[in-house]
Design a protein around this motif. Structure first.
Motif, mmCIF file in Angstrom:
data_model
loop_
_atom_site.group_PDB
_atom_site.id
_atom_site.type_symbol
_atom_site.label_atom_id
_atom_site.label_comp_id
_atom_site.label_asym_id
_atom_site.label_seq_id
_atom_site.Cartn_x
_atom_site.Cartn_y
_atom_site.Cartn_z
ATOM 1 N N SER A 62 0.797 -1.237 0.000
ATOM 2 C CA SER A 62 0.000 0.000 0.000
ATOM 3 C C SER A 62 0.823 1.276 0.000
ATOM 4 C CB SER A 62 -0.915 0.019 1.231
ATOM 5 O OG SER A 62 -0.145 0.151 2.427
ATOM 6 N N THR A 268 -13.560 -4.108 4.307
ATOM 7 C CA THR A 268 -13.257 -4.888 3.096
ATOM 8 C C THR A 268 -11.835 -4.632 2.625
ATOM 9 O OG1 THR A 268 -15.569 -4.884 2.385
ATOM 10 C CG2 THR A 268 -13.909 -5.266 0.678
ATOM 11 N N LYS A 269 -11.428 -3.363 2.624
ATOM 12 C CA LYS A 269 -10.081 -3.015 2.175
ATOM 13 C C LYS A 269 -9.025 -3.606 3.102
ATOM 14 C CE LYS A 269 -7.018 -0.807 -0.338
ATOM 15 N NZ LYS A 269 -6.731 -1.187 -1.733
ATOM 16 N N GLN A 272 -8.665 -7.291 2.516
ATOM 17 C CA GLN A 272 -7.892 -7.553 1.296
ATOM 18 C C GLN A 272 -6.399 -7.343 1.533
ATOM 19 O OE1 GLN A 272 -9.808 -4.806 -1.364
ATOM 20 N NE2 GLN A 272 -11.476 -6.226 -1.877
#
Length: 325
Positions: A62, A268-269, A272
Motif C-alpha cells: 500500500s 473490506t479493504k 484484502q
C-alpha cells in the motif's frame, strides 16, 4: 433571475450526485496515512513477530507505513481496550490471538472490553502448535521423566505463562498428566522465557516462535510439541500425546480486528490488504521459520470461527477446573 437559479440548480445537482455515490466512496483513498497495529504482547513474542511481518507486507503493498504498538500486560486487556476505544476509521488494528478473543471471557468474571460487540472482525492470520520446554538443569529429558519428577515433588516444579494459550496448555497438561505444578504468570511469553533461562521457573509450554530458538542454541530442552503431529521445524521432538499424555492437544491462532463501527468499505479493504500480506513473500519467512500455518478468512468467517473457538476454550477451561478470576 436566471443568474440566481443557475447556481442553485448546480448546487442541487451536486448534492444529488453526492447522495448517489456508492457507500464507502468517501473511503476510496484509504489508506492514506500510517496504520497502527496494536499487539497485546511484548516485542519478540510470536504475535509481535507476526504483526511486524504482516505490517511490512502491507507497507510494501500500500506504500503506507504500519507502526507496531506493543501494549503487553493484564492478559491482553490493555491492548484490547485501547483498540475498542479507538476511532473506527481503519487506522487502528488489533493483531491478537485466542487469548483476548476466545479464552479471556472464560478466565475472568469481568472484562474491560466485549470480544464480540467492540470489534469488527477482519481476517484470521495464522495458527500453530506450541512446544514444551524446560531448563536443562531440570533432570528430565522426556515428558515421562518430567511427569515422574512432578509426581515425586507435587507443587514444587513451576511453569510460566505469558498468554492464555500458554497458561491453558500448562493447566491442561496438569489435568491430563495428573500432576501438580506451580503456575507463575507473566505479561508475555518472552518475559517468562527469560526467567526459564535463569531457572527461576522450570517449564513452559509456549509458542514455537518463542521457544524453539532457545532449544536450537541449547539453552532450553524440548520435551514435546502440543499439536496433533510433530513440527517440521523440530521433527525429533515427539508430540506430548505420543510421549505419554494420550489425547493431549493444544493450538493457538492469530487474527486481526478493527473497532466496531469501522465502515464496511474500510473493513473490506483491510481484509484484502491483510489476506494478501499473509500470503506474500514478505511474510513467508515468519510463517516458515515459526511453523505457523497461513490461515486467512473473510470477516464473516472469522466471526463464526471466533464463536466456535470461544465455546471450545470455555470447555477446556472448565474441564481444567480453572475458576474465573
Amino acid at each position: 433571475m436566471y443568474g440566481i437559479r443557475r447556481p442553485l440548480a448546480i448546487t442541487a445537482l451536486a448534492t444529488f450526485a453526492c447522495l448517489a455515490l456508492p457507500a464507502g466512496s468517501a473511503w476510496a483513498e484509504y489508506p492514506d496515512k500510517p496504520i497502527r497495529f496494536v499487539v497485546p504482547f511484548a516485542a519478540g513474542s510470536a504475535t509481535d513477530q507476526l504483526a511486524r511481518a504482516i505490517g511490512q507486507a502491507v507497507t510494501v503493498d500500500s506504500k503506507v507505513t504500519v507502526v507496531v504498538d506493543n501494549k503487553p500486560g493484564a492478559n491482553g486487556f490493555i491492548a484490547a481496550s485501547d483498540v475498542a476505544k479507538a476511532a473506527p476509521d481503519g487506522y487502528t488494528v488489533l493483531i491478537t490471538t485466542n487469548t483476548t478473543h476466545a479464552a479471556n471471557e472464560h478466565l475472568f468474571k469481568k472484562l474491560p472490553y466485549d470480544p464480540v460487540k467492540d470489534y469488527a472482525p477482519l481476517t484470521a492470520l495464522g495458527r500453530g502448535g506450541q512446544i514444551m520446554v524446560v531448563n536443562p538443569q531440570l533432570p528430565a529429558k522426556t515428558v515421562g521423566e518430567f511427569i515422574a519428577l512432578a509426581r515425586k515433588e507435587p507443587g514444587k516444579i513451576s511453569f510460566g505463562s505469558g498468554s492464555s494459550s500458554s497458561r491453558i496448555a500448562g493447566e491442561l497438561f496438569q489435568q491430563m498428566a495428573h500432576v501438580q505444578l506451580l503456575h507463575v504468570p507473566y505479561k508475555s511469553n518472552p518475559l517468562a522465557i527469560t526467567d526459564l533461562l535463569g531457572n527461576q521457573i522450570q517449564m513452559m509450554i509456549t509458542d514455537t516462535a518463542t521457544g524453539l530458538p532457545q532449544v536450537k542454541t541449547g539453552k532450553l530442552r524440548a520435551l514435546g510439541v502440543s499439536g496433533k503431529s510433530r513440527s517440521p521445524l523440530a521433527p525429533d521432538v515427539p508430540t506430548i500425546d505420543e510421549a505419554g499424555v494420550k489425547g493431549y492437544e493444544m493450538s493457538y491462532w492469530f487474527a486481526a480486528y478493527a473497532p466496531t463501527g469501522t465502515p464496511p468499505a474500510v473493513v473490506t479493504k483491510l481484509n484484502q490488504l491483510l489476506v494478501k500480506a499473509a500470503k506474500s513473500d514478505t511474510a513467508a519467512t515468519f510463517y516458515k521459520s515459526t511453523g505457523t500455518e497461513v490461515f486467512t478468512s473473510s470477516p464473516a468467517e472469522l466471526a463464526k470461527f471466533q464463536g466456535q473457538e470461544s465455546e471450545k476454550w470455555g470447555r477446556i477451561i472448565k474441564a481444567a477446573g480453572i475458576q474465573p478470576e
